[in-house]
Design a protein around this motif. Structure first.
Motif, PDB file in Angstrom:
ATOM      1  N   THR A  18       0.872  -1.329   0.023  1.00 51.06           N
ATOM      2  CA  THR A  18       0.025   0.180  -0.152  1.00 51.06           C
ATOM      3  C   THR A  18       0.865   1.329  -0.095  1.00 51.06           C
ATOM      4  O   THR A  18       1.916   1.188   0.847  1.00 51.06           O
ATOM      5  CB  THR A  18      -0.797   0.180   1.108  1.00 51.06           C
ATOM      6  OG1 THR A  18      -1.887  -1.015   1.194  1.00 51.06           O
ATOM      7  CG2 THR A  18      -1.843   1.236   1.130  1.00 51.06           C
ATOM      8  N   VAL A  19       0.636   2.051  -0.774  1.00 50.84           N
ATOM      9  CA  VAL A  19       1.470   3.290  -1.070  1.00 50.84           C
ATOM     10  C   VAL A  19       0.497   4.506  -0.414  1.00 50.84           C
ATOM     11  O   VAL A  19      -0.666   4.642  -0.924  1.00 50.84           O
ATOM     12  CB  VAL A  19       1.839   3.655  -2.322  1.00 50.84           C
ATOM     13  CG1 VAL A  19       2.436   5.170  -2.565  1.00 50.84           C
ATOM     14  CG2 VAL A  19       2.703   2.629  -3.088  1.00 50.84           C
ATOM     15  N   ILE A  20       0.874   5.256   0.415  1.00 57.14           N
ATOM     16  CA  ILE A  20       0.313   6.342   0.952  1.00 57.14           C
ATOM     17  C   ILE A  20       1.183   7.819   0.635  1.00 57.14           C
ATOM     18  O   ILE A  20       2.207   7.864   1.542  1.00 57.14           O
ATOM     19  CB  ILE A  20      -0.141   6.264   2.698  1.00 57.14           C
ATOM     20  CG1 ILE A  20      -0.754   4.827   2.765  1.00 57.14           C
ATOM     21  CG2 ILE A  20      -0.835   7.537   2.934  1.00 57.14           C
ATOM     22  CD1 ILE A  20      -1.026   4.848   4.502  1.00 57.14           C
ATOM     23  N   GLU A  21       0.338   8.542  -0.290  1.00 55.55           N
ATOM     24  CA  GLU A  21       1.273   9.698  -0.543  1.00 55.55           C
ATOM     25  C   GLU A  21       0.759  10.870   0.262  1.00 55.55           C
ATOM     26  O   GLU A  21      -0.247  10.982   0.706  1.00 55.55           O
ATOM     27  CB  GLU A  21       0.980   9.942  -1.997  1.00 55.55           C
ATOM     28  CG  GLU A  21      -0.333  10.196  -2.477  1.00 55.55           C
ATOM     29  CD  GLU A  21      -0.931  11.413  -2.542  1.00 55.55           C
ATOM     30  OE1 GLU A  21      -0.150  12.476  -2.109  1.00 55.55           O
ATOM     31  OE2 GLU A  21      -1.870  11.786  -2.520  1.00 55.55           O
ATOM     32  N   THR A  22       1.740  11.934   0.741  1.00 57.93           N
ATOM     33  CA  THR A  22       1.452  12.825   1.707  1.00 57.93           C
ATOM     34  C   THR A  22       1.202  14.125   1.169  1.00 57.93           C
ATOM     35  O   THR A  22       1.234  15.119   1.771  1.00 57.93           O
ATOM     36  CB  THR A  22       2.493  12.838   2.623  1.00 57.93           C
ATOM     37  OG1 THR A  22       3.801  13.087   2.291  1.00 57.93           O
ATOM     38  CG2 THR A  22       2.428  11.534   3.584  1.00 57.93           C
ATOM     39  N   GLY A  23       1.360  14.277  -0.447  1.00 56.53           N
ATOM     40  CA  GLY A  23       1.233  15.357  -1.153  1.00 56.53           C
ATOM     41  C   GLY A  23       2.555  16.250  -1.143  1.00 56.53           C
ATOM     42  O   GLY A  23       3.649  15.568  -0.386  1.00 56.53           O
TER      43      GLY A  23
END
Length: 326
Positions: free
Chosen positions: A199-204
């Motif tokens: 799972t990739v969680i991008e933080t902007g």
């Protein structure tokens, strides 16, 4: 007072918010002065739309802290050394850690079940980052030997991702760094193995490092490059102790002690109806010892029981954790 983590209903949230408002009016000098400046009578505040929301810029010039506590820990926003940076003083680390844990567990899963990897170079290279604190805490709860951060060592990250197999892993990454990693893979003819467990969680945050693109474009590129449909997003900022998560489509959900309200960008005491774009106000009841009512410079709209982030108000500073224009 009941813990904020027991909130279940709208009435629970309203009651907790009004108690917090009155407490902060009495005990946080900057907030009291702000409310008084607006000529708001605290005794007449009986619904959320009557609560004054403190402009987020106030964290740049004032120490916003409960007079009854001592705060040795603070988080600082990103920016250059020439910029006036926001500081958020933290009096209750236990409250913050519980907020991190409960938010993540509600929307993603139990931290103990995951390997955590961080591709957050711009945050690792400075001190007092709330994002690094959060990921550090999740790694601590996970206690997996593979946990770790990556600056610009893309080869090491590539090798590790391809060795994970069926192990469940979370890759937290700032947007430009995730794209840089995929560029590295493309330019070196390296292909990531398909992994439904990643799972990739991008933080902007492009930070001027990449050409701007819509959120939908970003998610499609990340899905293709990482070969996973699990491209999530996290929305928070230095001035908050809680996080909202999007599990796709740029639609974020808040934990029960956090709420988004969309104010009219020209009239801060008027609120927009569902589906209409305006400026984002945030109630974060975990901010008991600073300010729980924050008027941000982000644009967004309510979509059902979720919200979207649509960019920044013109002429506002770019924040390290702000999200791309959609």
């Amino acid at each position: 007072m009941d813990t904020i983590y027991n909130i279940q209903t709208g009435q629970d949230f309203l009651s907790a918010s009004l108690r917090t408002f009155r407490y902060q009016y009495q005990n946080i000098e900057i907030y009291r002065r702000f409310v008084d400046y607006l000529h708001v009578n605290p005794e007449e505040v009986d619904e959320l739309v009557k609560i004054p929301f403190l402009p987020i810029e106030m964290f740049k010039n004032h120490q916003i802290i409960d007079k009854n506590v001592k705060a040795d820990l603070f988080f600082q926003s990103s920016g250059t050394t020439q910029m006036n940076l926001s500081k958020h003083y933290i009096a209750d680390e236990k409250m913050y850690k519980e907020s991190i844990y409960r938010s993540f567990a509600q929307f993603v899963g139990k931290p103990e079940d995951y390997i955590f990897l961080g591709l957050l170079p711009s945050y690792l290279e400075r001190q007092n980052s709330s994002l690094i604190y959060m990921v550090d805490f999740l790694m601590e709860k996970s206690a997996k030997p593979e946990n770790g951060y990556f600056l610009y060592n893309h080869e090491d990250l590539f090798k590790l991702l391809n060795k994970l197999g069926n192990k469940k892993a979370i890759l937290f990454g700032v947007s430009f760094a995730l794209l840089d990693f995929l560029d590295y893979c493309d330019s070196n003819a390296k292909t990531l193995k398909f992994s439904d467990s990643l799972t990739v969680i991008e933080t902007g945050g492009m930070k001027g490092r990449k050409e701007e693109m819509t959120k939908d474009e970003l998610l499609k590129i990340l899905q293709k490059g990482f070969k996973t449909g699990k491209i999530y997003s996290e929305y928070s900022m230095t001035e908050l102790l809680s996080q909202a998560y999007s599990l796709g489509n740029n639609e974020y959900q808040c934990p029960n002690w956090m709420k988004i309200m969309i104010r009219n960008a020209e009239d801060p005491f008027n609120y927009e109806k569902e589906g209409r774009t305006g400026a984002i106000n945030i109630i974060d009841l975990a901010n008991i010892h600073s300010c729980a009512f924050i008027a941000t410079q982000d644009l967004g709209k309510i979509v059902g029981d979720k919200f979207q982030v649509l960019g920044r108000i013109d002429h506002s500073d770019i924040r390290g954790c702000s999200l791309l224009v959609s």
